[in-house]
Write a protein that holds these residues in place. Structure first.
Motif, PDB file in Angstrom:
ATOM      1  N   ASN A   6       0.854  -1.193   0.000  1.00  0.00           N
ATOM      2  CA  ASN A   6       0.000   0.000   0.000  1.00  0.00           C
ATOM      3  C   ASN A   6       0.892   1.247   0.000  1.00  0.00           C
ATOM      4  OD1 ASN A   6      -1.315   2.248   1.834  1.00  0.00           O
ATOM      5  ND2 ASN A   6      -3.016   1.082   0.976  1.00  0.00           N
ATOM      6  N   ALA A   7       0.619   2.165  -0.923  1.00  0.00           N
ATOM      7  CA  ALA A   7       1.488   3.334  -1.106  1.00  0.00           C
ATOM      8  C   ALA A   7       1.585   4.200   0.144  1.00  0.00           C
ATOM      9  CB  ALA A   7       0.988   4.165  -2.280  1.00  0.00           C
ATOM     10  N   GLU A   8       0.470   4.390   0.848  1.00  0.00           N
ATOM     11  CA  GLU A   8       0.498   5.236   2.051  1.00  0.00           C
ATOM     12  C   GLU A   8       1.316   4.599   3.165  1.00  0.00           C
ATOM     13  OE1 GLU A   8      -2.816   7.471   4.000  1.00  0.00           O
ATOM     14  OE2 GLU A   8      -3.804   7.066   2.088  1.00  0.00           O
ATOM     15  N   VAL A   9       1.212   3.275   3.287  1.00  0.00           N
ATOM     16  CA  VAL A   9       1.999   2.554   4.285  1.00  0.00           C
ATOM     17  C   VAL A   9       3.479   2.619   3.920  1.00  0.00           C
ATOM     18  CG1 VAL A   9       2.463   0.301   5.337  1.00  0.00           C
ATOM     19  CG2 VAL A   9       0.102   1.013   4.899  1.00  0.00           C
ATOM     20  N   ALA A  10       3.754   2.459   2.629  1.00  0.00           N
ATOM     21  CA  ALA A  10       5.152   2.475   2.174  1.00  0.00           C
ATOM     22  C   ALA A  10       5.808   3.808   2.484  1.00  0.00           C
ATOM     23  CB  ALA A  10       5.219   2.184   0.682  1.00  0.00           C
ATOM     24  N   SER A  11       5.052   4.923   2.329  1.00  0.00           N
ATOM     25  CA  SER A  11       5.668   6.220   2.580  1.00  0.00           C
ATOM     26  C   SER A  11       5.737   6.527   4.072  1.00  0.00           C
ATOM     27  CB  SER A  11       4.943   7.335   1.815  1.00  0.00           C
ATOM     28  OG  SER A  11       3.638   7.449   2.309  1.00  0.00           O
ATOM     29  N   PRO A  43       5.171   3.937   7.376  1.00  0.00           N
ATOM     30  CA  PRO A  43       4.693   2.713   8.045  1.00  0.00           C
ATOM     31  C   PRO A  43       3.971   2.988   9.365  1.00  0.00           C
ATOM     32  CG  PRO A  43       6.925   2.389   7.256  1.00  0.00           C
ATOM     33  CD  PRO A  43       6.614   3.839   7.057  1.00  0.00           C
ATOM     34  N   SER A  44       4.281   4.144   9.987  1.00  0.00           N
ATOM     35  CA  SER A  44       3.619   4.478  11.257  1.00  0.00           C
ATOM     36  C   SER A  44       2.107   4.587  11.102  1.00  0.00           C
ATOM     37  CB  SER A  44       4.147   5.787  11.814  1.00  0.00           C
ATOM     38  OG  SER A  44       5.545   5.739  11.898  1.00  0.00           O
ATOM     39  N   ARG A  45       1.660   4.811   9.863  1.00  0.00           N
ATOM     40  CA  ARG A  45       0.213   4.895   9.619  1.00  0.00           C
ATOM     41  C   ARG A  45      -0.511   3.629  10.066  1.00  0.00           C
ATOM     42  NH1 ARG A  45      -2.028   8.338   5.916  1.00  0.00           N
ATOM     43  NH2 ARG A  45      -3.884   7.513   6.896  1.00  0.00           N
ATOM     44  N   LEU A  46       0.217   2.527  10.136  1.00  0.00           N
ATOM     45  CA  LEU A  46      -0.403   1.259  10.560  1.00  0.00           C
ATOM     46  C   LEU A  46      -0.605   1.192  12.072  1.00  0.00           C
ATOM     47  CD1 LEU A  46       1.476  -1.459   8.451  1.00  0.00           C
ATOM     48  CD2 LEU A  46      -0.944  -0.882   8.294  1.00  0.00           C
ATOM     49  N   LEU A  69      -4.030   1.649  13.582  1.00  0.00           N
ATOM     50  CA  LEU A  69      -4.912   0.509  13.288  1.00  0.00           C
ATOM     51  C   LEU A  69      -4.586  -0.663  14.212  1.00  0.00           C
ATOM     52  CD1 LEU A  69      -4.964   0.579   9.377  1.00  0.00           C
ATOM     53  CD2 LEU A  69      -6.854   1.143  10.910  1.00  0.00           C
ATOM     54  N   MET A  70      -3.287  -0.889  14.418  1.00  0.00           N
ATOM     55  CA  MET A  70      -2.872  -1.993  15.282  1.00  0.00           C
ATOM     56  C   MET A  70      -3.382  -1.793  16.711  1.00  0.00           C
ATOM     57  SD  MET A  70      -1.237  -3.915  13.220  1.00  0.00           S
ATOM     58  CE  MET A  70      -1.129  -3.605  11.475  1.00  0.00           C
ATOM     59  N   GLU A  71      -3.456  -0.516  17.121  1.00  0.00           N
ATOM     60  CA  GLU A  71      -3.957  -0.221  18.476  1.00  0.00           C
ATOM     61  C   GLU A  71      -5.423  -0.612  18.640  1.00  0.00           C
ATOM     62  OE1 GLU A  71      -2.902   3.881  19.081  1.00  0.00           O
ATOM     63  OE2 GLU A  71      -0.767   3.342  19.146  1.00  0.00           O
ATOM     64  N   LEU A 129      10.661  -6.205   5.804  1.00  0.00           N
ATOM     65  CA  LEU A 129      11.467  -6.584   6.966  1.00  0.00           C
ATOM     66  C   LEU A 129      11.279  -5.576   8.098  1.00  0.00           C
ATOM     67  CD1 LEU A 129      13.454  -8.777   7.836  1.00  0.00           C
ATOM     68  CD2 LEU A 129      15.311  -7.344   6.981  1.00  0.00           C
ATOM     69  N   GLU A 130      11.186  -4.301   7.724  1.00  0.00           N
ATOM     70  CA  GLU A 130      10.969  -3.253   8.731  1.00  0.00           C
ATOM     71  C   GLU A 130       9.616  -3.463   9.426  1.00  0.00           C
ATOM     72  OE1 GLU A 130      10.948   0.773   7.249  1.00  0.00           O
ATOM     73  OE2 GLU A 130      10.346   1.534   9.237  1.00  0.00           O
ATOM     74  N   LEU A 131       8.585  -3.811   8.646  1.00  0.00           N
ATOM     75  CA  LEU A 131       7.257  -4.054   9.237  1.00  0.00           C
ATOM     76  C   LEU A 131       7.312  -5.251  10.196  1.00  0.00           C
ATOM     77  CD1 LEU A 131       4.807  -3.506   6.207  1.00  0.00           C
ATOM     78  CD2 LEU A 131       5.557  -1.854   7.921  1.00  0.00           C
ATOM     79  N   CYS A 132       8.096  -6.276   9.835  1.00  0.00           N
ATOM     80  CA  CYS A 132       8.274  -7.433  10.736  1.00  0.00           C
ATOM     81  C   CYS A 132       8.956  -6.998  12.017  1.00  0.00           C
ATOM     82  CB  CYS A 132       9.121  -8.522  10.073  1.00  0.00           C
ATOM     83  SG  CYS A 132       8.326  -9.364   8.702  1.00  0.00           S
TER      84      CYS A 132
END
Ligand code: FE2
Length: 262
Positions: free
Chosen positions: A142-147, A149-152, A155-157, A182-185
């Motif tokens: 997803n382009a917004e996540v790629a630019s 990642p904190s955007r996730l 949602l995780m909360e 790898l960063e998301l992991c």
């Protein structure tokens, strides 16, 4: 170790996955060869191109398992659905059109590749209230996540999880996507690896390769955590996000201790 794949397009005649029975069975053989014992079939639903409602998927899964049995392919296929976040999602859920992953509390949600939908948090929150755990399919694409990642994180909360695609992690889509995956992991913004397999050639299973990469980069504990989470989904047992991060941190402390002594 046997592996479970929670995201695949192995069912024939549904979407841009397996085109026919021959293709579906060839994919099943590949999955088995990759060390996979159980595959959740997740045809696209409501992505603007394909509509595959729950009852039709269940029926196709039954036929698929019959064919696998007839052809002596030791693979189990379970019903699921890759659900695009769309306006009628909650209504269609109520109408019985939607499927969770293998009948569990976990539900595979797809965002458009360009952006995070405006109503994403609202839909996820409502699903969580209803007892579901949304699992976001390949947020790394997803382009917004790629630019950012904190955007996730927000949602995780809410209690949402993320699924990273095996090929992204293994580097098949380029090194930029591999680094991001790898960063998301590492940041615990994804919790399970799945194939999103569409065929045998261009979008194959490749779970073992992705796990080998993760093992090399983050270590065996992290890799086990990801593999266990796929098992939790099929067993409908709880996934504790960050479980691995704690192990990881602890391990670093132990190494620090030894290096000081040495
Ligand atoms: Fe998919």
């Amino acid at each position: 170790m046997h592996m479970i794949d929670i995201h695949s397009h192995i069912l024939p005649f549904m979407d841009d996955g397996a085109a026919d029975w021959e293709a579906a069975l060839a994919m099943a053989k590949d999955a088995h060869a990759d060390g996979i014992t159980t595959v959740i079939a997740t045809p696209h639903h409501a992505n603007g191109q394909y509509m595959n409602s729950g009852p039709g998927i269940r029926q196709a899964v039954e036929l698929m398992n019959e064919r696998l049995h007839q052809n002596n392919i030791p693979l189990q296929v379970l019903p699921g659905q890759e659900i695009r976040v769309y306006g009628d999602l909650l209504y269609d859920l109520e109408q019985g059109e939607l499927l969770s992953l293998a009948g569990s509390r976990y539900m595979l949600l797809e965002m458009p590749s360009s952006r995070i939908p405006r109503n994403m948090a609202e839909v996820c929150h409502e699903l969580v209230i209803q007892g579901f755990v949304p699992v976001i399919a390949h947020p790394e694409r997803n382009a917004e996540v790629a630019s950012d990642p904190s955007r996730l994180e927000s949602l995780m909360e809410l209690g949402v999880l993320g699924q990273v695609t095996a090929q992204s992690l293994a580097g098949a889509f380029g090194s930029k996507l591999q680094k991001l995956s790898l960063e998301l992991c590492r940041r615990n913004l994804v919790h399970v690896i799945a194939s999103d397999a569409h065929d045998c050639a261009h979008r194959p299973f490749g779970l073992s390769e992705a796990h080998a990469f993760l093992d090399k980069e983050l270590g065996a504990e992290a890799n086990d955590y990801f593999r266990r989470n796929a098992q939790h989904i099929v067993a409908n047992s709880a996934i504790i996000p960050g479980d691995y991060t704690r192990v990881h941190t602890k391990r670093h402390k132990i190494f620090g201790f030894f290096s000081r002594k040495g």
